[in-house]
Design an enzyme around this catalytic site. Structure first.
Site, PDB file in Angstrom:
ATOM      1  N   THR A  32       1.012  -0.966  -0.043  1.00 55.94           N
ATOM      2  CA  THR A  32       0.129   0.054  -0.008  1.00 55.94           C
ATOM      3  C   THR A  32       1.048   1.229  -0.175  1.00 55.94           C
ATOM      4  OG1 THR A  32      -0.185  -0.001   2.580  1.00 55.94           O
ATOM      5  CG2 THR A  32      -1.818  -1.242   1.307  1.00 55.94           C
ATOM      6  N   GLU A  66      -5.646  -3.899  -1.621  1.00 55.97           N
ATOM      7  CA  GLU A  66      -5.864  -5.111  -0.982  1.00 55.97           C
ATOM      8  C   GLU A  66      -6.918  -6.117  -1.826  1.00 55.97           C
ATOM      9  OE1 GLU A  66      -5.053  -2.256   2.083  1.00 55.97           O
ATOM     10  OE2 GLU A  66      -5.489  -2.355  -0.041  1.00 55.97           O
ATOM     11  N   LYS A  93      -5.549  12.064  -2.737  1.00 54.14           N
ATOM     12  CA  LYS A  93      -5.206  11.223  -3.786  1.00 54.14           C
ATOM     13  C   LYS A  93      -4.938  12.234  -5.100  1.00 54.14           C
ATOM     14  CE  LYS A  93      -6.270   6.423  -4.996  1.00 54.14           C
ATOM     15  NZ  LYS A  93      -7.453   5.454  -4.925  1.00 54.14           N
ATOM     16  N   TRP A 108      -1.673   8.124  -3.649  1.00 56.46           N
ATOM     17  CA  TRP A 108      -1.757   8.481  -2.510  1.00 56.46           C
ATOM     18  C   TRP A 108      -0.677   9.229  -1.893  1.00 56.46           C
ATOM     19  CZ3 TRP A 108      -6.636   8.286  -0.661  1.00 56.46           C
ATOM     20  CH2 TRP A 108      -7.677   7.132  -1.098  1.00 56.46           C
TER      21      TRP A 108
END
Length: 547
Positions: A181, A327, A438, A443
């Protein structure tokens, strides 16, 4: 029924068996075009497999790849995985300390890196304790001077190895890959992917109510291949036997538009910024024809409705919005149209096409309100979006605390996204974690920017929120309380942040105030800040705001 293992070697073998002459095309950094076939790629993947054996990499070993989208990266999508190892898709856009963390967290033993990205690795090599070998993705004549050691070039690594390989028996639940992530609430978290998950994700991507990738398609993945498996499109296109086109470094609007035209691309995927910029180019260059496009998948952030209309009406290139996460491998929903929506007037259809969409086959979704119950499907009642399915992770790499906090007792992933659901089952994500920004599909952590700003001697308090931006959808806006007697400027604070973060993380606007509003628990009240500094930024705003 037969207990056939769902592994990635079966995906590439199908392509070679049925479509050995189907093309894989790469526009190389120098502007030339490299063409070969699935049959050619397979022979080189076999050579890569032998080379990994020769390096002494044990089963389960991870290799890191720091690369753009090209044919050698494609080979690495299969070589490690099909030999029982794992590819770690490294995000070179992360700040250096995050980049180092991801490689050490993955325990990568080999790093494959593009010549043009070698500086990122060199700058951090002294901290990469797990890495034992560097391979530059080029030929011997292109190998740049480097301090990396030991180092070789990719073509020399493959040279002389057999072009056939007997793939080992691999458990479908074994890890084939790893992505991290983006570290929006701390250090990036590793998400391991299994063979079974990507096999099923690839089948789903070919479903008529998903991306619908078939053997007659020409697929152009603009989304980086280090971004959650390139949204799964390289694997799905290979499974289908579709022609694939890789842009390498050429992701500017002109290059993408001309590749779509010249290679007769029918499917592509990218963040909204790519299609926004390409629309401007197409308006100025009507000779470039993209009418062969059947669908453009957009993800990362929601495209404006005006953009969807423009591509429909002017280019006959339908935009499909998608939602997903690292994810979820990543595809979770798509704004494909149900029969009931197709029967609506066009104006009403756009309302649905502007949503995150309908759950793709295989994904279960629900929206849970503050009372712990599923919200009504009224398109108004908000709650947290929760998902589960065969390609949704069941846990982060070595993160027991996060794993306890991120999943429900009945196995749903708590996404942290706030959403509503319509009567027809469409999901509309109406808010995200309020601290996340974003920008162009990437991100940015507001918390980490705040911490670094408050490390400056001239800053007493700082809060960072998202401001709407015409080009990048969202950009950071910093609200700063100077220390008593200090008078910092935006330029001074930017120079301070630039020592830690990449340029695209840096705030576009710095607002200096006497006090930052706080909630009843003493936290910065970001809702009030967003309401107070409700602006739409343009490119020229940035430099003016830093003086």
């Amino acid at each position: 029924m037969m207990s056939t293992q769902l592994t990635l070697d079966r995906i590439i073998e199908r392509a070679v068996d049925l479509f050995p002459e189907r093309e894989l095309v790469t526009k190389l950094p120098d502007g030339s075009v490299h063409r070969y076939t699935y049959g050619d790629a397979y022979e080189r993947i076999c050579q890569l497999a032998h080379a990994l054996d020769e390096l002494g990499l044990e089963e389960g070993t991870r290799v890191g790849v720091v690369a753009t989208n090209h044919y050698r990266h494609f080979e690495l999508y299969f070589g490690p995985a099909c030999t029982g190892r794992s590819i770690h898709m490294c995000n070179m856009r992360l700040p250096d300390h995050h980049f180092v963390h991801t490689i050490e967290d993955a325990d990568d033993e080999v790093i494959f890196v593009d010549p043009g990205l070698i500086g990122k690795v060199e700058a951090n090599a002294d901290q990469l304790e797990s890495v034992e070998q560097y391979v530059v993705l080029c030929g011997p004549d292109e190998l740049p001077e480097t301090d990396l050691e030991p180092v070789t070039d990719y073509e020399s690594l493959l040279e002389g190895h057999p072009t056939e390989y007997e793939w080992p028996d691999i458990d479908e639940d074994a890890e084939y890959g790893l992505c991290h992530t983006s570290g929006t609430t701390g250090l990036p978290k590793g998400v391991p992917y299994t063979h079974r998950a990507m096999y099923l994700h690839s089948i789903m991507c070919g479903h008529v109510d998903a991306n619908g990738i078939g053997e007659s398609d020409v697929s152009l993945p603009v989304v980086p291949m280090f971004h959650a498996n390139g949204w799964g499109t390289p694997y799905a296109a290979t499974f289908a036997g579709a022609k694939q086109v890789f842009p390498s470094v050429h992701t500017d609007p002109e290059s993408i538009a001309r590749l779509i035209d010249e290679e007769e691309v029918t499917f592509s995927a990218a963040v909204p910024t790519i299609w926004l910029e390409m629309a401007e180019f197409l308006d100025e260059n009507p000779d470039v024809d993209i009418s062969n496009i059947d669908r453009l998948t957009v993800g990362g952030s929601a495209p404006p409705e005006s953009l969807i209309r423009k591509y429909d009406e002017e280019y006959d290139a339908p935009i499909i919005q998608g939602w997903g996460m690292t994810e979820t491998s990543p595809l979770g929903t798509l704004s494909t149209l149900r029969k009931e929506v197709e029967e609506l007037p066009p104006e009403e259809q756009y309302e649905y096409r502007s949503m995150a969409g309908f759950p793709v086959p295989g994904i279960e979704v629900r929206i849970i309100g503050d009372d712990g119950e599923e919200v009504p499907r009224d398109g108004e009642t908000m709650g947290e979006l929760q998902v589960r399915g065969p390609w949704v992770t069941d846990g982060y790499l070595d993160r027991p605390e996060e794993n306890e906090q991120s999943f429900t007792e009945d196995g749903y992933l708590e996404t942290g996204d706030v959403a509503v659901r319509t009567e027809l089952g469409y999901i509309d994500v109406v808010d995200r974690d309020k601290d996340m920004i974003k920008s162009g599909g990437e991100w940015i952590s507001s918390v980490q920017l705040e911490n670094e700003l408050m490390a400056h001697e001239g800053v007493a308090e700082a809060s960072v929120v998202a401001a709407e931006h015409e080009r990048w959808q969202e950009r950071p806006l910093a609200v700063v309380v100077p220390t008593e007697g200090a008078d910092p400027t935006g330029t001074e604070l930017e120079d301070h942040l630039a020592e830690t973060f990449p340029s695209w993380w840096l705030p576009d606007i710095y607002e200096f105030v006497e006090e930052i509003p706080k909630t009843s628990t003493g936290k910065f009240d970001k809702k009030r800040l967003r309401d107070r500094f409700d602006v739409v930024l343009e490119e020229e705003d940035t430099e003016e705001a830093k003086s």
